[in-house]
Design an enzyme around this catalytic site. Structure first.
Site, PDB file in Angstrom:
ATOM      1  N   ARG A  21       0.845  -1.201   0.000  1.00 27.83           N
ATOM      2  CA  ARG A  21       0.000   0.000   0.000  1.00 27.83           C
ATOM      3  C   ARG A  21       0.873   1.240   0.000  1.00 27.83           C
ATOM      4  O   ARG A  21       1.767   1.386   0.835  1.00 27.83           O
ATOM      5  CB  ARG A  21      -0.935   0.015   1.211  1.00 27.83           C
ATOM      6  CG  ARG A  21      -1.994  -1.072   1.148  1.00 27.83           C
ATOM      7  CD  ARG A  21      -2.987  -0.973   2.275  1.00 27.83           C
ATOM      8  NE  ARG A  21      -3.894  -2.112   2.236  1.00 27.83           N
ATOM      9  CZ  ARG A  21      -4.766  -2.400   3.196  1.00 27.83           C
ATOM     10  NH1 ARG A  21      -4.836  -1.629   4.266  1.00 27.83           N
ATOM     11  NH2 ARG A  21      -5.555  -3.444   3.083  1.00 27.83           N
ATOM     12  N   SER A 112      -8.243  -1.334   0.905  1.00 29.71           N
ATOM     13  CA  SER A 112      -9.247  -1.643   1.912  1.00 29.71           C
ATOM     14  C   SER A 112     -10.039  -0.422   2.352  1.00 29.71           C
ATOM     15  O   SER A 112     -10.715   0.210   1.560  1.00 29.71           O
ATOM     16  CB  SER A 112      -8.592  -2.337   3.111  1.00 29.71           C
ATOM     17  OG  SER A 112      -9.567  -2.806   4.017  1.00 29.71           O
ATOM     18  N   HIS A 113      -9.915  -0.064   3.612  1.00 25.83           N
ATOM     19  CA  HIS A 113     -10.712   1.010   4.211  1.00 25.83           C
ATOM     20  C   HIS A 113     -10.020   2.366   4.117  1.00 25.83           C
ATOM     21  O   HIS A 113     -10.524   3.346   4.666  1.00 25.83           O
ATOM     22  CB  HIS A 113     -10.965   0.683   5.680  1.00 25.83           C
ATOM     23  CG  HIS A 113      -9.690   0.427   6.446  1.00 25.83           C
ATOM     24  ND1 HIS A 113      -8.899  -0.674   6.199  1.00 25.83           N
ATOM     25  CD2 HIS A 113      -9.067   1.111   7.430  1.00 25.83           C
ATOM     26  CE1 HIS A 113      -7.857  -0.650   6.996  1.00 25.83           C
ATOM     27  NE2 HIS A 113      -7.923   0.427   7.750  1.00 25.83           N
ATOM     28  N   LYS A 125      -2.410  -6.675  -3.791  1.00 25.80           N
ATOM     29  CA  LYS A 125      -1.963  -7.870  -3.084  1.00 25.80           C
ATOM     30  C   LYS A 125      -2.250  -9.104  -3.922  1.00 25.80           C
ATOM     31  O   LYS A 125      -3.079  -9.084  -4.836  1.00 25.80           O
ATOM     32  CB  LYS A 125      -2.633  -7.998  -1.715  1.00 25.80           C
ATOM     33  CG  LYS A 125      -4.120  -8.347  -1.749  1.00 25.80           C
ATOM     34  CD  LYS A 125      -4.610  -8.630  -0.326  1.00 25.80           C
ATOM     35  CE  LYS A 125      -6.070  -9.027  -0.315  1.00 25.80           C
ATOM     36  NZ  LYS A 125      -6.522  -9.441   1.044  1.00 25.80           N
ATOM     37  N   ASP A 276     -16.829  -1.620   4.028  1.00 24.57           N
ATOM     38  CA  ASP A 276     -15.725  -0.714   3.737  1.00 24.57           C
ATOM     39  C   ASP A 276     -15.371  -0.690   2.255  1.00 24.57           C
ATOM     40  O   ASP A 276     -16.127  -1.162   1.411  1.00 24.57           O
ATOM     41  CB  ASP A 276     -14.501  -1.107   4.565  1.00 24.57           C
ATOM     42  CG  ASP A 276     -13.894  -2.439   4.125  1.00 24.57           C
ATOM     43  OD1 ASP A 276     -14.651  -3.295   3.648  1.00 24.57           O
ATOM     44  OD2 ASP A 276     -12.664  -2.617   4.253  1.00 24.57           O
ATOM     45  N   ASP A 278     -13.301  -2.289   0.202  1.00 20.28           N
ATOM     46  CA  ASP A 278     -13.249  -3.493  -0.624  1.00 20.28           C
ATOM     47  C   ASP A 278     -14.227  -4.571  -0.188  1.00 20.28           C
ATOM     48  O   ASP A 278     -14.195  -5.688  -0.695  1.00 20.28           O
ATOM     49  CB  ASP A 278     -11.830  -4.049  -0.669  1.00 20.28           C
ATOM     50  CG  ASP A 278     -11.357  -4.595   0.671  1.00 20.28           C
ATOM     51  OD1 ASP A 278     -11.819  -4.097   1.708  1.00 20.28           O
ATOM     52  OD2 ASP A 278     -10.506  -5.505   0.680  1.00 20.28           O
ATOM     53  N   ASP A 280     -14.728  -6.163   2.806  1.00 22.45           N
ATOM     54  CA  ASP A 280     -14.404  -7.256   3.722  1.00 22.45           C
ATOM     55  C   ASP A 280     -14.640  -6.925   5.195  1.00 22.45           C
ATOM     56  O   ASP A 280     -14.489  -7.803   6.050  1.00 22.45           O
ATOM     57  CB  ASP A 280     -12.969  -7.757   3.505  1.00 22.45           C
ATOM     58  CG  ASP A 280     -11.903  -6.704   3.774  1.00 22.45           C
ATOM     59  OD1 ASP A 280     -12.249  -5.569   4.155  1.00 22.45           O
ATOM     60  OD2 ASP A 280     -10.704  -7.017   3.589  1.00 22.45           O
ATOM     61  N   ARG A 281     -15.040  -5.701   5.493  1.00 24.09           N
ATOM     62  CA  ARG A 281     -15.313  -5.333   6.886  1.00 24.09           C
ATOM     63  C   ARG A 281     -16.790  -5.026   7.068  1.00 24.09           C
ATOM     64  O   ARG A 281     -17.517  -4.790   6.112  1.00 24.09           O
ATOM     65  CB  ARG A 281     -14.469  -4.129   7.304  1.00 24.09           C
ATOM     66  CG  ARG A 281     -12.988  -4.408   7.246  1.00 24.09           C
ATOM     67  CD  ARG A 281     -12.167  -3.188   7.640  1.00 24.09           C
ATOM     68  NE  ARG A 281     -10.751  -3.453   7.435  1.00 24.09           N
ATOM     69  CZ  ARG A 281      -9.798  -3.210   8.339  1.00 24.09           C
ATOM     70  NH1 ARG A 281     -10.102  -2.662   9.488  1.00 24.09           N
ATOM     71  NH2 ARG A 281      -8.534  -3.501   8.074  1.00 24.09           N
ATOM     72  N   GLU A 363     -10.960  -7.771  15.604  1.00 23.01           N
ATOM     73  CA  GLU A 363     -11.632  -6.629  16.232  1.00 23.01           C
ATOM     74  C   GLU A 363     -11.775  -5.448  15.285  1.00 23.01           C
ATOM     75  O   GLU A 363     -12.567  -4.551  15.527  1.00 23.01           O
ATOM     76  CB  GLU A 363     -10.873  -6.194  17.490  1.00 23.01           C
ATOM     77  CG  GLU A 363      -9.392  -5.928  17.291  1.00 23.01           C
ATOM     78  CD  GLU A 363      -9.092  -4.703  16.473  1.00 23.01           C
ATOM     79  OE1 GLU A 363      -9.795  -3.691  16.637  1.00 23.01           O
ATOM     80  OE2 GLU A 363      -8.156  -4.760  15.660  1.00 23.01           O
ATOM     81  N   LYS A 375     -11.981 -12.130   5.097  1.00 24.60           N
ATOM     82  CA  LYS A 375     -13.098 -11.619   5.869  1.00 24.60           C
ATOM     83  C   LYS A 375     -14.162 -11.123   4.899  1.00 24.60           C
ATOM     84  O   LYS A 375     -13.866 -10.806   3.756  1.00 24.60           O
ATOM     85  CB  LYS A 375     -12.652 -10.530   6.834  1.00 24.60           C
ATOM     86  CG  LYS A 375     -11.762  -9.439   6.282  1.00 24.60           C
ATOM     87  CD  LYS A 375     -11.286  -8.538   7.416  1.00 24.60           C
ATOM     88  CE  LYS A 375     -10.311  -7.475   6.942  1.00 24.60           C
ATOM     89  NZ  LYS A 375      -8.948  -7.990   6.793  1.00 24.60           N
ATOM     90  N   ARG A 495      -2.006   1.411  17.714  1.00 20.25           N
ATOM     91  CA  ARG A 495      -3.299   0.913  18.172  1.00 20.25           C
ATOM     92  C   ARG A 495      -3.138   0.376  19.593  1.00 20.25           C
ATOM     93  O   ARG A 495      -2.242  -0.419  19.873  1.00 20.25           O
ATOM     94  CB  ARG A 495      -3.820  -0.187  17.254  1.00 20.25           C
ATOM     95  CG  ARG A 495      -3.964   0.232  15.790  1.00 20.25           C
ATOM     96  CD  ARG A 495      -4.896  -0.720  15.052  1.00 20.25           C
ATOM     97  NE  ARG A 495      -4.812  -0.619  13.615  1.00 20.25           N
ATOM     98  CZ  ARG A 495      -5.349   0.336  12.861  1.00 20.25           C
ATOM     99  NH1 ARG A 495      -6.011   1.309  13.441  1.00 20.25           N
ATOM    100  NH2 ARG A 495      -5.227   0.314  11.546  1.00 20.25           N
TER     101      ARG A 495
END
Length: 542
Positions: A21, A112-113, A125, A276, A278, A280-281, A363, A375, A495
């Site tokens: 990324r 992704s997000h 990827k 999101d 792509d 997957d969330r 999470e 996911k 995080r």
């Protein structure tokens, strides 16, 4: 005609947990994208004449890279490429296509997000034949190759019309542009009781979904509206846009605040969800109640048998290490295996392939099962709808019943985004150096029981993954976890994960941040976040 183009290696092409990324202008550097794709192909063996799946989340630069990837796949000897119409393909749908078509693998173009646009993020990827992300052994090989690569191969033919479904031939390779939704939607119908969900909606149940101008818009319109009868006016931001409408397509309480406010209003729908960039969330919100992702994983696992695809029960449950222990209590009651893995979906792949788990989650709003090897946001949303249709209870009732049965695990994640990498690394190093001396120490009202840097021993292939996050466990079951995220493109994201289990139902209605106050204070005391980063507060709290 195949061209061989000479290039100089790039030093920054190390794939993270979800591929490579970078900002769009980096990928636009002459030869940069080609060098990474060629490094992937050079690290593979035995793919001549096989099928490659290609698709992405529709973000800026998606179409251009897909055209490059198709030409390079032809030059490198693939026999067939499957590509989503318009270049669109959600990550879980790509995983399903790889598996269904017995493809050699797939290139997924997504960050992704993360935000999209000319100066925002892009990602690429490689997923392997089981449909899951490349394992560490392969990503290490790709990185090693990227450091010495001196050429790439590409065919010279016109752009493929990505908007026209059909089969084409170019460069000696078959190119199939397919409907990106159909196969995935048909898979969902085999897993869930669409008749029960359709009847619930027809009876007045209102479900709203925010696609965040990202990839799941077409999927939601086909599945939620056309097949299940949801009100199309309640499917929001359903047209994928290259810049996601200028918004951040991360389904959390900050970036999906409009949905949250709707669900907390007096006239809220019965169920609210978002996905999101792509696909997957997932974000799950009931009328007046937010379901945090760790709890959602536990509740889905506890109720999965209500859906046709899972009526035989679960083989096991897996969660990433920073995810709360709520699912562990479900696994214990069900008498099935429980696995704690590092963050990154590729770690679940071995467990799923070996039949060691059925449902897994993180999470960070990612949940999935053995139907694919990624996911899957819409999968989680459909499982929630199936559970609601069978139990005929509200989201709030299901949440409270679960807490009464298993206790409530108060949980929160504090993100400090775009910290200077040097400061973030110094904070983590200083904390790690202190870990051996922490057991037995009091931190406010808490006493440290154990502290370590998480090392994962894969029970399937015996591989070992070290340095997967710093854990501090307190007497009584409270826990702190510190990680640096690998999903951003600017600086580092620290995080901090906090949890505390509360068995007493009389205390379950506390506000999470208040219930976690002693753990939050311990995080600051032990890590010195303010002093070391200059940040007075997290960027995002979930």
């Amino acid at each position: 005609m195949t061209k061989t183009i000479k290039i100089t290696p790039f030093a920054d092409q190390k794939p993270g947990t979800s591929g490579l990324r970078k900002k769009v202008p980096v990928f636009q550097t002459p030869g940069y994208t080609e060098a990474f794709i060629q490094s992937i192909f050079d690290s593979l063996e035995g793919y001549a004449g096989t099928t490659l799946v290609i698709g992405g989340d529709g973000r800026y630069y998606n179409r251009e890279v897909i055209q490059t990837a198709i030409r390079m796949a032809a030059a490198n000897g693939f026999g067939r490429v499957l590509v989503g119409q318009g270049g669109i393909l959600s990550t879980p749908a790509a995983s399903h296509l790889i598996r269904k078509n017995e493809a050699f693998g797939g290139l997924i173009l997504s960050a992704s997000h993360n935000p999209g646009g000319p100066n925002e993020d892009f990602g690429l990827k490689y997923n392997v034949a089981n449909g899951g992300p490349a394992p560490e052994k392969l990503t290490d090989a790709i990185y090693s190759r990227s450091k010495v690569i001196d050429r790439y191969l590409i065919e010279d033919f016109d752009d493929v019309d990505l908007d026209r479904i059909g089969t084409f031939e170019a460069g000696g390779m078959i190119i199939e542009v397919i409907n990106p939704v159909t196969d995935y939607a048909e898979l969902m119908e085999t897993l869930f009781d669409f008749d029960a969900i359709r009847a619930m909606i027809a009876g007045g149940f209102r479900a709203t979904f925010d696609a965040m101008h990202a990839v799941t818009g077409p999927y939601a319109k086909e599945i939620l509206v056309r097949r299940l009868g949801a009100d199309p006016a309640l499917v929001l931001n359903a047209v994928p846009l290259e810049d996601f409408g200028g918004h951040h397509p991360d389904p959390n309480l900050v970036h999906a605040k409009a949905l949250y406010d709707t669900m907390m209003s007096a006239d809220a729908p019965d169920f609210g969800a978002a996905s999101d960039g792509d696909g997957d969330r997932n974000l799950i919100i009931g009328k007046g109640v937010f379901v945090n992702p760790s709890d959602s994983l536990a509740m889905l696992a506890a109720n999965a048998h209500l859906a046709p695809g899972y009526k035989a029960g679960l083989k096991g449950i897996a969660r990433s290490m920073p995810t709360s222990g709520a699912a562990d209590r479900v696994a214990e009651k069900l008498g099935v295996e429980m696995h704690e893995t590092p963050t990154g979906w590729k770690f679940f792949g071995n467990l799923l392939d070996a039949g060691r788990c059925t449902i897994c989650g993180e999470e960070s709003a990612g949940t999935g099962s053995d139907h694919v090897r990624e996911k899957d946001g819409l999968w989680a949303i459909l499982l929630w709808l199936n559970i609601l249709a069978v139990r005929r209870q509200s989201v709030s009732d299901i949440v409270n019943d679960h807490w009464a049965t298993y206790g409530r695990t108060f949980y929160s994640r504090h993100d400090y985004e775009a910290i200077e990498s040097e400061k973030a690394n110094h904070l983590m190093k200083a904390l790690e150096d202190r870990l051996p001396e922490l057991p037995g120490q009091s931190v406010g009202s808490l006493t440290v029981e154990r502290a370590d840097s998480f090392t994962y021993h894969d029970p399937v292939d015996g591989s070992i993954s070290r340095n997967q996050g710093l854990r501090i466990l307190f007497e009584g079951g409270a826990r702190l976890v510190f990680r640096l995220s690998g999903t951003g493109t600017s600086g580092a994201t620290l995080r901090v994960y906090m949890e505390r289990h509360e068995p007493d139902p009389a205390l379950h209605q506390q506000e999470a941040q208040a219930a976690l106050a002693p753990v939050i204070e311990a995080a600051e005391t032990l890590a010195g976040i303010r002093e070391r980063t200059g940040r007075d507060a997290p960027t995002v709290i979930t």
